[in-house]
Write an enzyme that holds these catalytic residues in place. Structure first.
Site, short mmCIF file in Angstrom:
data_model
loop_
_atom_site.label_atom_id
_atom_site.label_comp_id
_atom_site.label_asym_id
_atom_site.label_seq_id
_atom_site.Cartn_x
_atom_site.Cartn_y
_atom_site.Cartn_z
N HIS A 156 0.86 -1.18 0.00
CA HIS A 156 0.00 0.00 0.00
C HIS A 156 0.90 1.23 0.00
CE1 HIS A 156 -3.38 2.64 0.73
NE2 HIS A 156 -2.63 3.26 1.61
N ASP A 188 -16.39 2.06 4.41
CA ASP A 188 -15.30 2.98 4.08
C ASP A 188 -15.69 3.96 2.99
OD1 ASP A 188 -12.49 3.87 4.18
OD2 ASP A 188 -12.48 3.13 2.13
N ARG A 246 -16.02 12.20 5.21
CA ARG A 246 -14.79 12.83 5.71
C ARG A 246 -14.28 13.87 4.72
NH1 ARG A 246 -10.92 8.02 6.34
NH2 ARG A 246 -9.37 9.65 6.76
N SER A 280 -9.43 2.98 7.54
CA SER A 280 -9.76 2.99 6.11
C SER A 280 -8.76 2.15 5.31
CB SER A 280 -9.76 4.44 5.62
OG SER A 280 -9.94 4.49 4.22
N LYS A 285 -9.45 -2.38 4.13
CA LYS A 285 -9.41 -2.84 2.74
C LYS A 285 -8.29 -3.84 2.52
CE LYS A 285 -9.70 1.45 1.59
NZ LYS A 285 -9.59 2.73 0.87
#
Lengths: 433, 433
Positions: free
Chosen positions: A83, A162, A169, A184, A188
């Protein structure tokens, strides 16, 4: 259990810890339309200010995950994902996926589109003619198992909380909350089924985190949360003060990724990708040591195995793999306009965020969620902090289809390079790992 | 001027000051349905955490005021009002209005209904048969000019922003923000036209402010804000650890107010009312000194002039003034049930908030905004902190129409009196002025 939403908001506002069932009442209640937007946004702002304890973040992540489907892979295969917290010119996922798959890993990549100053991996892939990223979880799982990797978009049924909370948000000034960022990201990455995860935590002018201290805080939250779900997490802290690689823009970054997989060693891109791959190979248990991992990495690049995997992915996702041999098949801008340095000196800082906004102006990124992209628009920007430029020398160039957009973008990009008369050093790219 | 709501929220979230036009864009925009609830609630929570500078509070108050009509009185009459931050058994507005009017002041009282543990002045007045409080601004102004005072409800066109924002604060945990409390109180007190204002700032177990330090902070904000609009403001800090007077409940408090105006000297009620009246007479310029003000106060009570004004107000507001001479005309509860002390000792603390909730259980107050009230329900509670009780002695009594409700309320009330074996002192009522 029935709670009063106001009492829960007040509890968090006062800095108290919320129980798992209180969090569930609010967040699960929110996507079931039991909790109105205005109470959720007040709670999010209270969380922004008062934070969350380790166990609260784990519980929230668990509520996120359980709001939708969960993908699982057989225990005996090495699943690993990467990520990135997002940067300008960051095409590393596109390069890492085929490298890891060629090394024998299974990489279930669920990625996003761009909003704000950083581009999205899916937007870049969309520039490949015919390629699809909208697969069901079942199809996605099959693609990963067949080809070693796949890059798809988030489905409606994967972590639906999310999607809803992120949208709220985004319009209520609560994006920059570390606990909410953690839930968040990790929800995932856990729901997609990878048991090992390397996070490229970017720091600098082009990232949303500007210093190592804040990054370490987030890194710790991400690691703790992943661990609490049995996931191995390793953080690599990298420098995002200069855009990554030499090209920014959707089809231009696909082109640069192909060049990389063909063996071109673009220094910053090569160094960071290599570091991430080596760590991924080790935590996934594919390579027994750093040395073995390095060999693995070099082999699949030199042999063309990684490029082969990239072609297979494109074909499996219904795109045209011929783009790898014939880049003319990718969207190309009508014009390439040079940008000149307006002064002489050493580059001491690059405002990557501003470059991101200049590219949005060219159509390479989105202002609003439904904006259409010009996949061929972008820029060639080979210079990094520490480079020396002569006045009038080539700073880079702009790729575009509309000459009216050039002046503003070129001005913004030139302004983003801050020059000094004092010699400046090149910066370390890997800050900590 | 067009702003991005998210950028304004983020600015406040980061602790920066908002300009007058940014505040206007958000708050005026909110009642014009340009700003959605969820963005306003995020902003309110950010204000809760980051506060507001003096000038921001003045600007916000001005935006509140200018959202509706403003009442003005001739310059040459002495307009003065009192505001109380709310307590259990607080019937002082009902007593002070006629006293001040009898002294020659003009008191434009706009009051509210109860929600939460404290009763509302309007609910108490509603127990007088026929009496109305729903007058237009024009009618209200005329009533004040004719009779020296009137007590009415807030109209739709007076400070409409406050009604909307207050409702949102109530459900988003943002009631307890000092800047928002200040704008809410002061906007109404300035828009109603009183050029002088005394605030009874209550501190203790029955008030929403629990200590003098927090009260002083709020007092300063209220004073500064009033002054910035040319209003004289004086704060009296009073003790709210015991309920005020001997009776709690709507018609019971009207009865106690009539007894007061008839000359009965209920110690705590008398002391605080006297202090407030003396300060009001001085800041309004009616009495040239403390001594003169004391004389004024004593005169209008002893002569019956204040009671006469009360009757005139009732008549002018279409109620039956005969209640003053014949209390049987007020709603009366079918049952009066004694409550006994369950132990012996000195009263060291009284949980007035809990007493408020016990009364809500009897129907004397509201749980939800549309709850119907039982005007005759309430309690007689003559004991204060420092009193000594013998086990089995009379702690007070409950007035109600439904015997099923008695046990719970009596238990709650008895539990609210905390006894100790150590002699305890009576407490000061006026803490600071």
């Amino acid at each position: 259990m029935s709670y009063s939403p106001v009492e829960i908001i007040i509890k968090k506002r006062n800095g108290e810890q919320l129980s798992e069932s209180e969090l569930k009442f609010m967040f699960q209640g929110y996507i079931e339309n039991q909790i109105p937007d205005y109470q959720m946004s007040a709670l999010l702002m209270a969380i922004y200010h008062k934070g969350m304890k380790k166990s609260e973040i784990s519980n929230l992540t668990s509520i996120y995950i359980n709001s939708g489907r969960i993908i699982t892979f057989p225990e005996d295969i090495a699943t690993v994902d990467k990520h990135s917290t997002g940067g300008v010119g960051d095409k590393i996922s596109i390069i890492l996926g085929p490298i890891m798959a060629a090394c024998g890993a299974y990489v279930p990549m669920i990625s996003g589109r761009g909003l704000g100053h950083t581009g999205g991996t899916l937007d870049k892939l969309d520039s490949i003619p015919g390629l699809r990223t909208d697969f069901s979880e079942k199809e996605f799982r099959k693609l990963v198992l067949n080809n070693g990797y796949a890059i798809v978009s988030q489905t409606e049924s994967l972590v639906p909380i999310d999607k809803h909370i992120y949208a709220l948000r985004d319009v209520t000034g609560t994006i920059e909350s570390l606990p909410l960022i953690t839930a968040s990201i990790m929800s995932k990455k856990i729901a997609e089924g990878a048991r090992n995860l390397v996070i490229d935590l970017k720091i600098g002018s082009g990232a949303f985190i500007r210093n190592l201290e804040a990054a370490r805080k987030l890194g710790k939250l991400l690691t703790n949360t992943g661990n609490s779900f049995g996931q191995n997490v390793k953080i690599i802290y990298t420098n995002m003060n200069s855009p990554l690689g030499e090209y920014v823009g959707n089809s231009l970054e696909i082109l640069e990724s192909i060049h990389f997989l063909q063996g071109k060693k673009i220094p910053d891109l090569y160094q960071i990708t290599r570091r991430l791959a080596i760590t991924m190979l080790q935590i996934a248990g594919i390579s027994s040591s750093e040395t073995v991992a390095v060999e693995h990495f070099d082999n699949v690049l030199n042999s063309g195995a990684a490029l082969e995997r990239f072609k297979l992915m494109i074909q499996a996702q219904e795109g045209d793999p011929a783009v790898c041999d014939n880049p003319q098949l990718l969207p190309r801008a009508r014009y390439e306009i040079p940008i000149e340095a307006t002064d002489s000196g050493w580059i001491e800082a690059i405002d990557s965020q501003n470059i991101g906004y200049a590219l949005i102006g060219l159509g390479a990124g989105r202002r609003k969620i439904n904006d259409q992209l010009d996949y061929s628009a972008g820029a060639y920007l080979p210079h990094k902090i520490g480079d020396h430029l002569e006045r009038g020398a080539r700073l880079g160039s702009i790729f575009c289809n509309n000459l009216h957009l050039v002046d503003e973008a070129a001005g913004k990009i030139a302004d983003s390079f801050h020059l000094t008369k004092q010699p400046t050093k090149h910066q370390e790219l890997i800050l900590e790992y």
